[in-house]
Every structure is written in structure tokens, then in C-alpha cells.
Design an enzyme around this catalytic site. Structure first.
Site, PDB file in Angstrom:
ATOM      1  N   SER A 230       0.863  -1.177   0.000  1.00 31.52           N
ATOM      2  CA  SER A 230       0.000   0.000   0.000  1.00 31.52           C
ATOM      3  C   SER A 230       0.899   1.227   0.000  1.00 31.52           C
ATOM      4  CB  SER A 230      -0.869  -0.057   1.260  1.00 31.52           C
ATOM      5  OG  SER A 230      -1.633   1.111   1.405  1.00 31.52           O
TER       6      SER A 230
ATOM      7  N   LYS B 120      -1.326  -0.972  -4.216  1.00 30.69           N
ATOM      8  CA  LYS B 120      -2.511  -0.168  -3.885  1.00 30.69           C
ATOM      9  C   LYS B 120      -2.041   1.256  -3.660  1.00 30.69           C
ATOM     10  CE  LYS B 120      -4.956  -0.167   0.447  1.00 30.69           C
ATOM     11  NZ  LYS B 120      -5.690  -0.992   1.434  1.00 30.69           N
TER      12      LYS B 120
ATOM     13  N   LYS C 177      -2.830   5.124  -2.591  1.00 32.37           N
ATOM     14  CA  LYS C 177      -3.756   5.971  -1.832  1.00 32.37           C
ATOM     15  C   LYS C 177      -4.165   7.151  -2.693  1.00 32.37           C
ATOM     16  CE  LYS C 177      -3.696   3.775   2.110  1.00 32.37           C
ATOM     17  NZ  LYS C 177      -4.907   3.228   2.742  1.00 32.37           N
TER      18      LYS C 177
ATOM     19  N   ASP D 244      -7.101   3.349  -3.091  1.00 35.42           N
ATOM     20  CA  ASP D 244      -7.791   3.419  -1.796  1.00 35.42           C
ATOM     21  C   ASP D 244      -7.992   4.876  -1.396  1.00 35.42           C
ATOM     22  OD1 ASP D 244      -8.808   3.115   0.744  1.00 35.42           O
ATOM     23  OD2 ASP D 244      -7.093   2.009   1.559  1.00 35.42           O
TER      24      ASP D 244
ATOM     25  N   GLU E  39     -11.071   1.128  -3.424  1.00 33.88           N
ATOM     26  CA  GLU E  39     -11.378   0.846  -2.019  1.00 33.88           C
ATOM     27  C   GLU E  39     -11.956   2.066  -1.315  1.00 33.88           C
ATOM     28  OE1 GLU E  39      -8.272  -1.295   0.006  1.00 33.88           O
ATOM     29  OE2 GLU E  39      -8.779  -0.473   1.961  1.00 33.88           O
TER      30      GLU E  39
ATOM     31  N   ASP F   4     -13.633  -1.089   3.173  1.00 37.30           N
ATOM     32  CA  ASP F   4     -12.760  -1.220   4.344  1.00 37.30           C
ATOM     33  C   ASP F   4     -13.507  -0.588   5.529  1.00 37.30           C
ATOM     34  OD1 ASP F   4     -10.794  -0.821   6.306  1.00 37.30           O
ATOM     35  OD2 ASP F   4      -9.306   0.054   4.994  1.00 37.30           O
TER      36      ASP F   4
ATOM     37  N   LYS G  94      -9.993  -6.569   8.191  1.00 37.03           N
ATOM     38  CA  LYS G  94      -9.004  -6.221   9.223  1.00 37.03           C
ATOM     39  C   LYS G  94      -9.594  -6.651  10.545  1.00 37.03           C
ATOM     40  CE  LYS G  94      -7.326  -2.039   6.910  1.00 37.03           C
ATOM     41  NZ  LYS G  94      -7.408  -0.570   6.871  1.00 37.03           N
TER      42      LYS G  94
ATOM     43  N   GLY H 240      -4.241  -4.171   6.316  1.00 37.14           N
ATOM     44  CA  GLY H 240      -3.194  -3.912   7.297  1.00 37.14           C
ATOM     45  C   GLY H 240      -3.365  -2.538   7.903  1.00 37.14           C
TER      46      GLY H 240
HETATM   47  O1  OSB Z   1      -6.910   1.945   4.545  1.00 32.54           O
HETATM   48  O2  OSB Z   1      -5.933   0.096   4.342  1.00 32.54           O
HETATM   49  C1  OSB Z   1      -5.985   1.218   4.849  1.00 32.54           C
HETATM   50  C2  OSB Z   1      -2.867   1.849   6.968  1.00 32.54           C
HETATM   51  C3  OSB Z   1      -3.407   2.543   8.021  1.00 32.54           C
HETATM   52  C4  OSB Z   1      -4.755   2.840   8.012  1.00 32.54           C
HETATM   53  C5  OSB Z   1      -5.572   2.413   6.949  1.00 32.54           C
HETATM   54  C6  OSB Z   1      -5.022   1.706   5.895  1.00 32.54           C
HETATM   55  C7  OSB Z   1      -3.641   1.438   5.895  1.00 32.54           C
HETATM   56  C8  OSB Z   1      -2.954   0.762   4.806  1.00 32.54           C
HETATM   57  C9  OSB Z   1      -1.636   0.082   5.130  1.00 32.54           C
HETATM   58  O3  OSB Z   1      -3.339   0.797   3.667  1.00 32.54           O
HETATM   59  C10 OSB Z   1      -1.624  -1.368   4.825  1.00 32.54           C
HETATM   60  C11 OSB Z   1      -0.430  -2.048   5.460  1.00 32.54           C
HETATM   61  O4  OSB Z   1      -0.387  -2.202   6.709  1.00 32.54           O
HETATM   62  O5  OSB Z   1       0.481  -2.418   4.720  1.00 32.54           O
HETATM   63 MG    MG Z   2      -8.253   0.988   3.286  1.00 33.22          MG
END
Ligand code: OSB
Ligand code: MG
Length: 367
Positions: free
Chosen positions: A137, A163, A165, A190, A215, A240, A264, A292
Site C-alpha cells: 500500500s 494499492k 492511496k 484506496d 477501495e 474497508d 481487518k 493492514g
Molecule cells: O486503509 O488500508 C488502509 C494503513 C493505516 C490505516 C488504513 C489503511 C492502511 C494501509 C496500510 O493501507 C496497509 C499495510 O499495513 O500495509
Molecule cells: Mg483501506
């Protein structure tokens, strides 16, 4: 003087600096403060992680709220239950919200139970994978060039899915450029709930980038508007933040609000609820991926075990340790072959903690 402790549950507040700042639509993190839960019975100890942040940005929960709820409600419940998973999880249903705090205790108790039985957690969960396909990510960067370089670096290491952001102002152009530079890669975007229902037209551009998923584009409560967007967009929607528990997963499914769910354990409120959600997905053929929260090694070890279950068909947001922390509280997770992280085979989470390092990064402890 040595006092023999029969049963004990404790919270440790720790802090780890991230290798690279992580920016999302809701803010930037440079350091991860988190809570480890240690449950002890006789000789065995089980570990869980509370994946809260200090500020209520990803969700309502905070470090402070979690400490309060753990001390006053969840630790007493766990002790009353003699640290048994099912008793604790059933009792915790009485308390509203606070899923990350509940999940930290749930994970510690499952780890403890698995260790007492001498089995790795994935065997108890009924999972069948020995290695987990790994995605990465990638946070919002200063500029497009920086983003492309970062993605290229991850791809050269073998990550199986990227992924990116997104947020208003860092979306269509960015995603289209990423796709132009990497025509073949499995790619997701995302938004972390950055868009209002009035802004959905902006998101239709995602269809030009052949994404694996988009996402959580809209606010967490907006399941209904996600269902409307899903009818207008070809890109599969993954949820999510909206999927706070198995009931939300069911309602979201009935409304047609998603195609994929990011699971999660912290957001869902514990292992029991995840197993329920996974059964629901299995019965309906809903594809899942394991999400994650920039966890420490303890949280990521737990995620590896959960991701062995068969509905987790997409690469996980579960990267190598070096992507998060220079030094972690367990030995680093690496690839067994490019793009795959092996599932630890020892009892419980199957990893040993570095107690000396743990002490160094500890801020506080509470019972
Ligand atoms: O939206 O998936 C998310 C990290 C912190 C809060 C929200 C998200 C995330 C990540 C990190 O996308 C994923 C990872 O731990 O590698
Ligand atoms: Mg997310």
C-alpha cells in the site's frame, strides 16, 4: 521476591518510527504508537495488538479510548472468563463499538489458547495456505515522479499487487499515469473515505485505469451511496472502513454495496467476528483480502494466520518488515520467493518476541 502469577492480562504502550512517512487522505503518520496485549496463564503467554492511532482519523477509536476501555471493561471481562476466547468474545458483544480494543484482547487469547494446544493459529482457524501473496500500500507522495519511483522499487522486489492511496486532487491523473507506466500490474486505489456522495462523478475516471478495485471511496456510513456508485462504475468496489462487523458485511452484501471486502481484525472487533465474516464470504463466493494497519510484527503475524483462510483470494496488504520498520519486535518477515510471505509454523502466532527491544520502545504499561 518472586510472585507466581497464575493469570494476568496487561497492556504495553509502544512506539516505533516508520521507515517512510505514510500519508493517506486522512493524514500523515511518521511514527506508530500502538498497544500490545499480553495474556499469561501459567507458563504460556499470548500476544495481541490494538491497532489504534493516537487521533480518531481512520475510525473513532484512539489510543486513549482503547486504554480506558481495556482497563475498565475488557481486562476485567477477560479475567472473569479465565482468559478463554469464546467467553471473552461473547461477553464483549455487550459493549458497543471499540473494535480495536476488543480485537487486541481477542488476538492475545487466541494466541494463548493455540500455544497451550501446541498448534499454530492457522491450524486452529482451519486455514490451508503456507505462504501469503503480498501486496503493498503506497501512501500519497509529494509528486507523481516520486510515486512512480516508489512503485517501481516495490515491483522490482516482487510485490504482487500495488494499492495507491488517493484523495481529491491526487486521483484521476495520478492513477492514469501509474497505469500508463505499469500497464500490466494488478493495481488498486484506496480513498480512505475521502469522497462525499456529491463527488462520485469524479470517481468514474477510475474505470479508465483497469483497476483490480477501488477501495472505500465514500464515507464509512454511506453503504447506500456505495451501492448506487457500484451500479455506475465498472471497477469493483472494495470496502474497508464501512465494514465494522459481520452485520455490516451482510447488509452491505444485500444492498450490493461492494464486490470485495478488505478484512481487518482490528476494525471488525476480534477473531470470532472475522471467522464469521469469512464463513459468510465463503458461502457466497465474496473475494476477500487481508488488510493492514501498519502493524508491528505481532499484528502482522496474526494477519498472516488469518489470511490462510480460503476466501482470501487476493494479495494481502501485508508487506515485508523492512517496508514498515527498520527494527521490529519480532524477526523480520521476508519473502520465501518473490511476492510471498511464509506463514510461521510454530505454536500460536509462531514468532518469538525480542523482549529487550520491546523494553526499549515501551512508553507505559497498564493492567
Ligand atoms: O486503509 O488500508 C488502509 C494503513 C493505516 C490505516 C488504513 C489503511 C492502511 C494501509 C496500510 O493501507 C496497509 C499495510 O499495513 O500495509
Ligand atoms: Mg483501506
Amino acid at each position: 521476591m518472586h510472585v507466581h502469577i497464575e493469570k494476568e492480562i496487561k497492556g504495553l504502550i509502544l512506539s516505533l518510527p516508520l521507515v517512510h512517512p505514510f500519508r493517506t487522505s486522512f493524514g500523515e503518520e511518521r511514527e506508530r504508537k500502538f498497544i500490545l496485549i499480553r495474556a499469561r496463564k501459567g507458563e504460556e503467554e499470548g500476544w495481541g495488538e490494538v491497532v489504534v492511532s493516537e487521533a480518531p482519523l481512520y475510525s473513532e477509536e484512539t489510543l486513549g479510548s482503547a486504554v480506558y476501555v481495556l482497563k475498565n471493561y475488557l481486562f476485567p471481562l477477560a479475567l472473569k472468563c479465565h482468559l478463554q476466547t469464546h467467553c471473552f468474545e461473547a461477553g464483549a458483544e455487550r459493549f458497543r463499538g471499540n473494535p480495536m480494543a476488543k480485537s487486541g484482547v481477542s488476538l492475545a487469547l487466541w494466541d494463548l489458547e493455540a500455544k497451550k494446544r501446541g498448534l499454530p493459529l492457522f491450524k486452529i482457524y482451519g486455514g490451508g495456505r503456507e505462504e501469503i501473496p503480498s501486496g503493498v500500500s503506497v501512501g500519497i507522495q509529494k509528486n507523481l515522479d516520486g510515486l512512480l519511483k516508489r512503485i517501481e522499487g516495490f515491483l522490482s522486489q516482487g510485490y504482487l499487487r500495488v494499492k495507491v492511496k488517493i484523495a481529491p486532487g491526487w486521483d484521476c491523473e495520478v492513477i492514469k499515469e501509474v497505469r500508463r507506466s505499469f500497464p500490466q500490474i494488478p493495481l488498486g486505489a484506496d480513498a480512505n473515505a475521502a469522497y462525499g456522495k456529491e463527488e462520485v462523478d469524479r470517481l468514474l475516471c477510475m474505470d479508465e485505469a483497469d483497476l483490480l478495485f477501488l477501495e472505500q471511496p465514500l464515507y464509512p456510513d454511506d453503504l447506500y451511496y456505495h451501492s448506487l456508485l457500484r451500479k455506475r462504475i465498472k471497477t469493483p468496489l472494495a470496502l474497508d472502513e464501512s465494514i465494522k462487523n459481520p452485520r455490516k458485511m451482510e447488509v452491505g452484501y444485500l444492498m450490493g454495496a461492494y464486490s470485495i471486502v478488505n478484512i481487518k481484525v482490528g476494525r471488525m472487533g476480534g477473531v470470532g467476528r472475522v471467522l464469521k465474516a469469512v464463513r459468510f464470504a465463503q458461502e457466497r463466493g465474496i473475494p476477500l483480502f487481508c488488510g493492514g494497519m501498519l502493524e508491528s510484527g505481532v499484528g502482522r503475524a496474526h494477519n498472516l494466520h488469518l489470511a490462510t483462510l480460503s476466501p482470501f483470494v487476493l494479495p494481502a496488504d501485508l508487506s515485508k518488515t523492512e517496508r514498515y520498520y527498520r527494527r521490529d519486535i519480532i524477526p523480520p518477515f521476508e519473502f520465501s520467493r518473490p511476492g510471498y510471505i511464509p506463514v510461521p509454523q510454530g505454536p500460536g502466532i509462531g514468532v518469538d518476541l525480542d523482549y529487550r527491544f520491546l523494553e526499549k520502545i515501551q512508553i507505559e504499561e497498564f493492567t
